[in-house]
Design a protein around this motif. Structure first.
Motif, PDB file in Angstrom:
ATOM      1  N   ARG D  70       0.832  -1.205   0.000  1.00 10.76           N
ATOM      2  CA  ARG D  70       0.000   0.000   0.000  1.00 10.76           C
ATOM      3  C   ARG D  70       0.873   1.265   0.000  1.00 10.76           C
ATOM      4  O   ARG D  70       0.525   2.259  -0.645  1.00 10.76           O
ATOM      5  N   GLU D  71       1.975   1.203   0.734  1.00  7.81           N
ATOM      6  CA  GLU D  71       2.889   2.352   0.749  1.00  7.81           C
ATOM      7  C   GLU D  71       3.444   2.588  -0.652  1.00  7.81           C
ATOM      8  O   GLU D  71       3.524   3.729  -1.120  1.00  7.81           O
ATOM      9  N   GLN D  73       2.029   1.758  -3.501  1.00  5.61           N
ATOM     10  CA  GLN D  73       0.953   2.256  -4.364  1.00  5.61           C
ATOM     11  C   GLN D  73       0.709   3.740  -4.124  1.00  5.61           C
ATOM     12  O   GLN D  73       0.514   4.521  -5.056  1.00  5.61           O
ATOM     13  N   ARG D  74       0.759   4.117  -2.839  1.00  2.00           N
ATOM     14  CA  ARG D  74       0.538   5.501  -2.453  1.00  2.00           C
ATOM     15  C   ARG D  74       1.642   6.386  -3.034  1.00  2.00           C
ATOM     16  O   ARG D  74       1.381   7.437  -3.624  1.00  2.00           O
ATOM     17  N   LEU D  79       1.027  10.297  -3.596  1.00  2.00           N
ATOM     18  CA  LEU D  79       0.366  10.667  -2.341  1.00  2.00           C
ATOM     19  C   LEU D  79       1.387  10.660  -1.203  1.00  2.00           C
ATOM     20  O   LEU D  79       2.394   9.960  -1.264  1.00  2.00           O
ATOM     21  N   GLU D  81       3.110   9.870   2.476  1.00  2.00           N
ATOM     22  CA  GLU D  81       3.181   8.674   3.305  1.00  2.00           C
ATOM     23  C   GLU D  81       2.056   8.681   4.325  1.00  2.00           C
ATOM     24  O   GLU D  81       1.647   9.755   4.794  1.00  2.00           O
ATOM     25  N   LYS D  82       1.576   7.505   4.681  1.00  2.00           N
ATOM     26  CA  LYS D  82       0.527   7.414   5.697  1.00  2.00           C
ATOM     27  C   LYS D  82       1.154   7.794   7.034  1.00  2.00           C
ATOM     28  O   LYS D  82       2.240   7.314   7.362  1.00  2.00           O
TER      29      LYS D  82
END
Lengths: 83, 83, 83, 83, 83, 83
Positions: D70-71, D73-74, D79, D81-82
């Protein structure tokens, strides 16, 4: 990224069919993928669905094979034997 | 004593093949068993590997069957339909 | 779009560990995905890997649980009991 | 007598949840059972559904664990980082 | 409501057979269902059993396919090659 | 080299137990391994058994979770609600 495995007995449930039809497989795949999206928000492209068809005499219930089980249920309901 | 189950679609990826070839199965079995030994120290004789091949139309992704999914991907990439 | 399920007993094989470590899980996931690509040409993003850890006394071999089996093997090899 | 196994990552998709909620499980079980009845005519009482939740770092895709995937893909979508 | 999945290699173990026979499948189904009742009190009608037969070259052990493994075991025991 | 996977709900069936007990697991492993030997002649040391316990609300039947299903069965039999 869900993975769903559907196991059913290999037999026809549509007129003239002796196995799950291509249309039924499509409906199962679409239905399960929609469900995962609706309930858990899982995007469709991340859901895998695998359908396994199992021979009737390889699937047991009630301690007997599926055909025997159905015969027992039919008999206990007072219905005639399947021709 | 690991147990590894590999599920792939039944289709040819080697020239002229219509399914996973015996050589490919051997390579998968050896590769997975080596991996379990290298990473976790599991002795080879304690690792079981089972390869399942699934018919293309019994494997779903993106809410459709695999052949439909690939057609969609091809179309969205502007590639011609598979003949 | 392969799906690989790896089942191992939950126990430490790295120093001080009591379960598969995050590094070991990463190595298993990478190794299996590389293998599917090398052998069958499956793109990495289409391969799912699920690792299940199973409690030692829920895994049987030789008609007994894993700990009992290992004790039997140790004894039959003339090795002392595990302390 | 179908058997359906749904595997999802263990994580919250409902507000405040850290796992699949009881309501979501009920919706999955009902939805799958309805689907098997609608598509194949399978009576509800003959359908078993088992939901497995898998730890995020035990589920791999793209050769890495789910959080790493997911990181990636982000990041590739530009986008942040979460947190 | 237990679900039991039995995976065996597809091969004959009864005289003249090349696969698990219908009688053997019945014995496996009955035996497992009786066991679940005897040990856990599970009523027979709530136990599902699914038998999967796996091609010999799709089942690996010791890093090789089952036929290769057996040949190795035979050779290491000083027995002649299987004709 | 059979592989048997037994899935049951996690709940106590022995007095005071809230899960399958170690003794019950041993009995299941021994019983299944004996069965594979008796029916198919499979040597005990080649049979793997994995027992999975599934939370009650993750197991569905009749379109509802197991606890709801049992309550329905109890009610339809005219029995009082479980305290």
């Amino acid at each position: 990224m869900p993975f769903v495995n559907i196991k059913v007995t290999r037999e026809g449930t549509a007129p003239g069919a002796t196995a799950t039809t291509p249309e039924q497989k499509k409906a199962l795949i679409k239905g399960v993928s929609d469900l995962l999206f609706d309930v858990l928000g899982k995007p469709h492209h991340t859901t895998f669905v695998v359908i396994d068809e199992v021979e009737l005499d390889s699937w047991g219930v009630g301690g007997v094979t599926t055909p025997e089980w159905r015969e027992q249920q039919r008999a206990s309901a007072g219905l005639p034997e399947k021709p």
